[in-house]
Write a protein that holds these residues in place. Structure first.
Motif, PDB file in Angstrom:
ATOM      1  N   LEU A  62       0.870  -1.159   0.000  1.00  0.00           N
ATOM      2  CA  LEU A  62       0.000   0.000   0.000  1.00  0.00           C
ATOM      3  C   LEU A  62       0.911   1.213   0.000  1.00  0.00           C
ATOM      4  O   LEU A  62       1.806   1.321   0.831  1.00  0.00           O
ATOM      5  N   GLU A  63       0.730   2.102  -0.974  1.00  0.00           N
ATOM      6  CA  GLU A  63       1.546   3.306  -1.076  1.00  0.00           C
ATOM      7  C   GLU A  63       0.694   4.507  -0.697  1.00  0.00           C
ATOM      8  O   GLU A  63      -0.396   4.697  -1.239  1.00  0.00           O
ATOM      9  N   LEU A  64       1.196   5.303   0.244  1.00  0.00           N
ATOM     10  CA  LEU A  64       0.530   6.543   0.618  1.00  0.00           C
ATOM     11  C   LEU A  64       1.332   7.711   0.072  1.00  0.00           C
ATOM     12  O   LEU A  64       2.551   7.760   0.247  1.00  0.00           O
ATOM     13  N   PHE A  65       0.666   8.639  -0.586  1.00  0.00           N
ATOM     14  CA  PHE A  65       1.292   9.835  -1.128  1.00  0.00           C
ATOM     15  C   PHE A  65       0.645  11.059  -0.508  1.00  0.00           C
ATOM     16  O   PHE A  65      -0.567  11.088  -0.297  1.00  0.00           O
ATOM     17  N   SER A  66       1.451  12.075  -0.238  1.00  0.00           N
ATOM     18  CA  SER A  66       0.906  13.366   0.179  1.00  0.00           C
ATOM     19  C   SER A  66       1.264  14.378  -0.898  1.00  0.00           C
ATOM     20  O   SER A  66       2.341  14.317  -1.484  1.00  0.00           O
ATOM     21  N   PHE A  67       0.342  15.288  -1.165  1.00  0.00           N
ATOM     22  CA  PHE A  67       0.562  16.397  -2.088  1.00  0.00           C
ATOM     23  C   PHE A  67      -0.077  17.626  -1.474  1.00  0.00           C
ATOM     24  O   PHE A  67      -1.070  17.508  -0.753  1.00  0.00           O
ATOM     25  N   PRO A  68       0.438  18.806  -1.774  1.00  0.00           N
ATOM     26  CA  PRO A  68      -0.203  20.015  -1.247  1.00  0.00           C
ATOM     27  C   PRO A  68      -1.605  20.172  -1.830  1.00  0.00           C
ATOM     28  O   PRO A  68      -1.790  20.123  -3.039  1.00  0.00           O
ATOM     29  N   ALA A  69      -2.596  20.281  -0.979  1.00  0.00           N
ATOM     30  CA  ALA A  69      -3.992  20.570  -1.350  1.00  0.00           C
ATOM     31  C   ALA A  69      -4.541  19.675  -2.461  1.00  0.00           C
ATOM     32  O   ALA A  69      -4.994  20.166  -3.492  1.00  0.00           O
ATOM     33  N   PRO A  70      -4.563  18.351  -2.268  1.00  0.00           N
ATOM     34  CA  PRO A  70      -5.163  17.500  -3.305  1.00  0.00           C
ATOM     35  C   PRO A  70      -6.676  17.726  -3.361  1.00  0.00           C
ATOM     36  O   PRO A  70      -7.311  17.978  -2.337  1.00  0.00           O
ATOM     37  N   PRO A  71      -7.267  17.670  -4.550  1.00  0.00           N
ATOM     38  CA  PRO A  71      -8.713  17.868  -4.642  1.00  0.00           C
ATOM     39  C   PRO A  71      -9.447  16.674  -4.034  1.00  0.00           C
ATOM     40  O   PRO A  71      -8.943  15.555  -4.069  1.00  0.00           O
ATOM     41  N   PRO A  72     -10.625  16.914  -3.447  1.00  0.00           N
ATOM     42  CA  PRO A  72     -11.391  15.789  -2.897  1.00  0.00           C
ATOM     43  C   PRO A  72     -11.898  14.886  -4.013  1.00  0.00           C
ATOM     44  O   PRO A  72     -12.130  15.333  -5.135  1.00  0.00           O
ATOM     45  N   ARG A  73     -12.064  13.616  -3.692  1.00  0.00           N
ATOM     46  CA  ARG A  73     -12.600  12.640  -4.640  1.00  0.00           C
ATOM     47  C   ARG A  73     -14.014  12.281  -4.192  1.00  0.00           C
ATOM     48  O   ARG A  73     -14.216  11.926  -3.044  1.00  0.00           O
ATOM     49  N   PRO A  74     -14.977  12.376  -5.092  1.00  0.00           N
ATOM     50  CA  PRO A  74     -16.337  11.993  -4.696  1.00  0.00           C
ATOM     51  C   PRO A  74     -16.410  10.497  -4.406  1.00  0.00           C
ATOM     52  O   PRO A  74     -15.774   9.692  -5.072  1.00  0.00           O
ATOM     53  N   SER A  75     -17.145  10.140  -3.365  1.00  0.00           N
ATOM     54  CA  SER A  75     -17.271   8.717  -3.072  1.00  0.00           C
ATOM     55  C   SER A  75     -18.721   8.299  -2.858  1.00  0.00           C
ATOM     56  O   SER A  75     -19.007   7.124  -2.760  1.00  0.00           O
ATOM     57  N   SER A  76     -19.599   9.261  -2.776  1.00  0.00           N
ATOM     58  CA  SER A  76     -20.978   8.916  -2.531  1.00  0.00           C
ATOM     59  C   SER A  76     -21.855   9.929  -3.248  1.00  0.00           C
ATOM     60  O   SER A  76     -21.549  11.119  -3.210  1.00  0.00           O
ATOM     61  N   PRO A  77     -22.894   9.580  -3.931  1.00  0.00           N
ATOM     62  CA  PRO A  77     -23.294   8.189  -4.146  1.00  0.00           C
ATOM     63  C   PRO A  77     -22.282   7.470  -5.015  1.00  0.00           C
ATOM     64  O   PRO A  77     -21.333   8.077  -5.492  1.00  0.00           O
ATOM     65  N   GLU A  78     -22.462   6.227  -5.237  1.00  0.00           N
ATOM     66  CA  GLU A  78     -21.522   5.354  -5.936  1.00  0.00           C
ATOM     67  C   GLU A  78     -20.878   6.028  -7.145  1.00  0.00           C
ATOM     68  O   GLU A  78     -21.357   5.953  -8.254  1.00  0.00           O
ATOM     69  N   ALA A  79     -19.752   6.709  -6.898  1.00  0.00           N
ATOM     70  CA  ALA A  79     -19.026   7.396  -7.958  1.00  0.00           C
ATOM     71  C   ALA A  79     -18.207   6.390  -8.762  1.00  0.00           C
ATOM     72  O   ALA A  79     -17.801   5.352  -8.255  1.00  0.00           O
ATOM     73  N   CYS A  80     -17.951   6.710 -10.005  1.00  0.00           N
ATOM     74  CA  CYS A  80     -17.127   5.856 -10.852  1.00  0.00           C
ATOM     75  C   CYS A  80     -15.695   5.880 -10.333  1.00  0.00           C
ATOM     76  O   CYS A  80     -15.181   6.914  -9.923  1.00  0.00           O
ATOM     77  N   GLY A  81     -15.047   4.747 -10.329  1.00  0.00           N
ATOM     78  CA  GLY A  81     -13.664   4.656  -9.854  1.00  0.00           C
ATOM     79  C   GLY A  81     -13.553   3.626  -8.760  1.00  0.00           C
ATOM     80  O   GLY A  81     -14.421   2.772  -8.581  1.00  0.00           O
ATOM     81  N   LEU A  82     -12.484   3.707  -8.005  1.00  0.00           N
ATOM     82  CA  LEU A  82     -12.248   2.758  -6.925  1.00  0.00           C
ATOM     83  C   LEU A  82     -13.395   2.808  -5.931  1.00  0.00           C
ATOM     84  O   LEU A  82     -13.730   3.863  -5.402  1.00  0.00           O
ATOM     85  N   ARG A  83     -14.008   1.678  -5.676  1.00  0.00           N
ATOM     86  CA  ARG A  83     -15.149   1.628  -4.765  1.00  0.00           C
ATOM     87  C   ARG A  83     -14.695   1.457  -3.320  1.00  0.00           C
ATOM     88  O   ARG A  83     -15.173   2.150  -2.432  1.00  0.00           O
ATOM     89  N   HIS A  84     -13.812   0.510  -3.062  1.00  0.00           N
ATOM     90  CA  HIS A  84     -13.272   0.301  -1.723  1.00  0.00           C
ATOM     91  C   HIS A  84     -12.067  -0.624  -1.799  1.00  0.00           C
ATOM     92  O   HIS A  84     -11.837  -1.261  -2.822  1.00  0.00           O
ATOM     93  N   LEU A  85     -11.308  -0.685  -0.702  1.00  0.00           N
ATOM     94  CA  LEU A  85     -10.227  -1.656  -0.548  1.00  0.00           C
ATOM     95  C   LEU A  85     -10.705  -2.691   0.448  1.00  0.00           C
ATOM     96  O   LEU A  85     -11.239  -2.336   1.502  1.00  0.00           O
ATOM     97  N   ALA A  86     -10.513  -3.953   0.152  1.00  0.00           N
ATOM     98  CA  ALA A  86     -10.943  -5.021   1.049  1.00  0.00           C
ATOM     99  C   ALA A  86      -9.720  -5.762   1.574  1.00  0.00           C
ATOM    100  O   ALA A  86      -8.820  -6.118   0.812  1.00  0.00           O
ATOM    101  N   PHE A  87      -9.714  -5.987   2.892  1.00  0.00           N
ATOM    102  CA  PHE A  87      -8.640  -6.726   3.539  1.00  0.00           C
ATOM    103  C   PHE A  87      -9.203  -8.035   4.084  1.00  0.00           C
ATOM    104  O   PHE A  87     -10.233  -8.048   4.757  1.00  0.00           O
ATOM    105  N   ARG A  88      -8.520  -9.120   3.798  1.00  0.00           N
ATOM    106  CA  ARG A  88      -8.914 -10.434   4.292  1.00  0.00           C
ATOM    107  C   ARG A  88      -8.504 -10.547   5.758  1.00  0.00           C
ATOM    108  O   ARG A  88      -7.381 -10.183   6.122  1.00  0.00           O
ATOM    109  N   VAL A  89      -9.413 -11.040   6.591  1.00  0.00           N
ATOM    110  CA  VAL A  89      -9.119 -11.303   8.000  1.00  0.00           C
ATOM    111  C   VAL A  89      -9.644 -12.685   8.358  1.00  0.00           C
ATOM    112  O   VAL A  89     -10.605 -13.166   7.758  1.00  0.00           O
ATOM    113  N   GLY A  90      -9.000 -13.308   9.345  1.00  0.00           N
ATOM    114  CA  GLY A  90      -9.432 -14.625   9.779  1.00  0.00           C
ATOM    115  C   GLY A  90     -10.727 -14.582  10.571  1.00  0.00           C
ATOM    116  O   GLY A  90     -11.555 -15.478  10.474  1.00  0.00           O
TER     117      GLY A  90
END
Length: 138
Positions: A62-90
């Motif tokens: 997982l790579e985290l990047f910081s940039f000065p003042a990144p624009p917000p990304r719409p996430s709701s309602p179901e916006a086109c693009g990455l929907r979520h990240l899923a992590f497997r747990v026992g």
């Protein structure tokens, strides 16, 4: 290349990259709270940007990047693009308890109608939906 099914062209996911609004807050969330080990942390001064590489179980990153003042990304309602990240747990309960003890809201557990597996969602500091997907054999 033929039309025959000779195997996938792609292997496992190597990494997922996220642009975060508050580097220190997201670093603490993913590294300290979720326990992802740091592979590398790099200041890219010419871009006024930090890059943090975190190890995921199974070899992905997982790579985290910081940039000065990144624009917000719409996430709701179901916006086109990455929907979520899923992590497997026992097991869901210990992870849910850990998150809630640290003030992270977790949605009620649901059951995947297609697989019968249990799952739930929570959000990272920027509101990115993260899923916990229970696979007892992991």
């Amino acid at each position: 290349m033929s039309d025959k099914s000779e195997g996938a062209l792609l292997g496992a996911i190597h990494h997922v990259a996220l642009i975060v609004s508050d580097y220190d807050r997201s670093r603490a969330f993913y590294h300290e709270l979720l326990g992802l080990p740091i592979i590398a942390e790099t200041l890219r001064a010419e871009r006024q940007s930090w890059k943090l590489d975190l190890a995921l179980p199974g070899g992905g990153q997982l790579e985290l990047f910081s940039f000065p003042a990144p624009p917000p990304r719409p996430s709701s309602p179901e916006a086109c693009g990455l929907r979520h990240l899923a992590f497997r747990v026992g097991a869901l309960e210990p992870v849910i308890e850990h998150l809630e003890q640290h003030g992270v809201a977790v949605e009620p557990v649901r059951v995947d109608a297609l697989t019968g597996r249990r799952f739930t969602f929570f959000a990272d500091p920027d509101g990115l939906p993260l899923e916990l997907y229970e696979t007892p054999a992991c």
